[in-house]
Design an enzyme around this catalytic site. Structure first.
Site, PDB file in Angstrom:
ATOM      1  N   LEU A  88      -1.660  11.487   2.808  1.00 60.81           N
ATOM      2  CA  LEU A  88      -1.066  12.462   1.889  1.00 60.81           C
ATOM      3  C   LEU A  88      -0.611  13.740   2.605  1.00 60.81           C
ATOM      4  CD1 LEU A  88      -3.415  12.122  -1.233  1.00 60.81           C
ATOM      5  CD2 LEU A  88      -1.289  10.898  -0.704  1.00 60.81           C
ATOM      6  N   SER A 115      14.138   1.934  12.679  1.00 65.95           N
ATOM      7  CA  SER A 115      15.228   2.864  12.347  1.00 65.95           C
ATOM      8  C   SER A 115      16.455   2.566  13.184  1.00 65.95           C
ATOM      9  CB  SER A 115      14.759   4.300  12.617  1.00 65.95           C
ATOM     10  OG  SER A 115      15.834   5.207  12.568  1.00 65.95           O
ATOM     11  N   TYR A 138      11.814  10.229  18.841  1.00 60.40           N
ATOM     12  CA  TYR A 138      11.582   9.455  17.617  1.00 60.40           C
ATOM     13  C   TYR A 138      12.135   8.039  17.770  1.00 60.40           C
ATOM     14  CZ  TYR A 138      12.343   7.857  12.810  1.00 60.40           C
ATOM     15  OH  TYR A 138      12.376   7.114  11.656  1.00 60.40           O
TER      16      TYR A 138
END
Length: 321
Positions: free
Chosen positions: A34, A117, A141
């Site tokens: 979270l 991705s 990334y």
């Protein structure tokens, strides 16, 4: 009915995947710390486990849950942050991912779905970019995504567990956060709902392959249920300019603000476009047009804003991702 664990299932894409899995009758467990996801995003029929994917307690949790399939969506998603702190990015996207893979084996899972991705391609020379294009990622990334793909391929050779590697184009839609490294659609919506002019870097003619989150969720669930092994682009194969995104959203929202333009970002790709034909061969095609998807995204944001007390909105400019 199968037992499926979704890491990052309280987030933007993950929560849509959980919704679809529940609709299809699966037992769903969400693993999410979270840090960016929201408890409110999680379908009440799913069970939420608040835990970091890097936790040493993860394998024991997976052994207790006995999942058939792992859908791994939890990630550090900011390209900018990955450049500022590559070690932190790798700690989540590589080391955290390996801990999820270890936990999957500990639990005897039969299939692993990984959210990769288009950033793994880097500046692709071929457009639309097919899956067999050499990976030349240009950001930490993208490097981390490409590296974890390699780990999964090696793991398949060693363990025999099948893997779906899904390379997403630019995903947009309801529940996308407009803060931090958000997609341009979420950022535009934030400003246009207040009739505030966003700022576009460059001339706005740069293009991206925008794919609706509901379509992405369908492909993820298809890969999980059919145990699809291999690499698949999840994309539309259609280019849309940033100017066109702004124009359509401005029309949908009824805003009158005009976009402002600033200098282009250094090293920004002029075009990005993935080839979706391999996914089409296994029965997946995008169903939501860019116009319909933007209307759904706007409707979700507008509904949320109407249900909350109005507060003063930030007027910082919205830069393109």
């Amino acid at each position: 009915m199968e037992t499926i664990i979704v890491t990052g299932g309280a987030g933007f894409i993950g929560s849509h995947v959980v919704d679809r899995l529940i609709e299809r009758g699966h037992r769903v467990h969400v693993v999410d710390d979270l840090s960016t996801g929201k408890r409110a995003n999680v379908d009440p029929a799913a069970i939420l486990h608040k835990i970091d994917i890097r936790s040493s307690k993860l394998p024991a949790l997976f052994r207790r849950l006995k999942p058939d399939v792992i859908i791994h969506l939890a990630a550090q998603i900011s390209v900018r942050r990955s450049s500022e702190d590559p070690a932190a990015d790798a700690g989540i996207n590589i080391i955290g991912g390996l801990n999820v893979l270890k936990a999957a084996h500990a639990a005897g899972a039969r299939h692993f779905v990984f959210a990769s991705s288009g950033a793994a391609y880097g500046r692709a020379r071929i457009l639309p970019t097919p899956e067999d294009t050499p990976l030349e990622p240009s950001s930490p990334y993208g490097i981390a995504k490409a590296a974890f793909e390699r780990y999964l391929l090696a793991d398949h050779e060693l363990s025999g567990m099948s893997d779906s590697i899904l390379r997403f184009a630019n995903v947009y839609g309801p529940r996308q956060n407009s803060k931090g490294e958000a997609g341009v659609v979420a950022i535009f919506l934030k400003y246009l709902c207040d009739d505030v002019a966003p700022v576009i870097n460059g001339d706005g003619r740069q293009t991206r392959d925008f794919v609706y989150v509901g379509d992405v969720a369908r492909m993820i669930v298809l890969a999980a249920e059919r145990r699809l092994h291999g690499v698949f682009n999840v994309s539309t194969g259609v280019e849309t300019s940033i100017n066109d995104i702004f124009r359509i959203l401005r029309q949908i929202s009824g805003a009158t603000a005009e976009a402002k333009y600033a200098a282009a970002k250094a090293n920004e790709d002029r075009r990005s476009l993935l080839d979706p034909r391999r996914a089409a061969k296994v029965g997946w095609r995008p169903q939501v047009s860019i116009e319909e998807g933007l209307r759904l995204a706007y409707g979700s944001v507008a509904k949320t804003r109407r249900s909350k007390p109005r507060t003063e909105q930030s007027r910082r400019p919205a830069f393109m991702k």
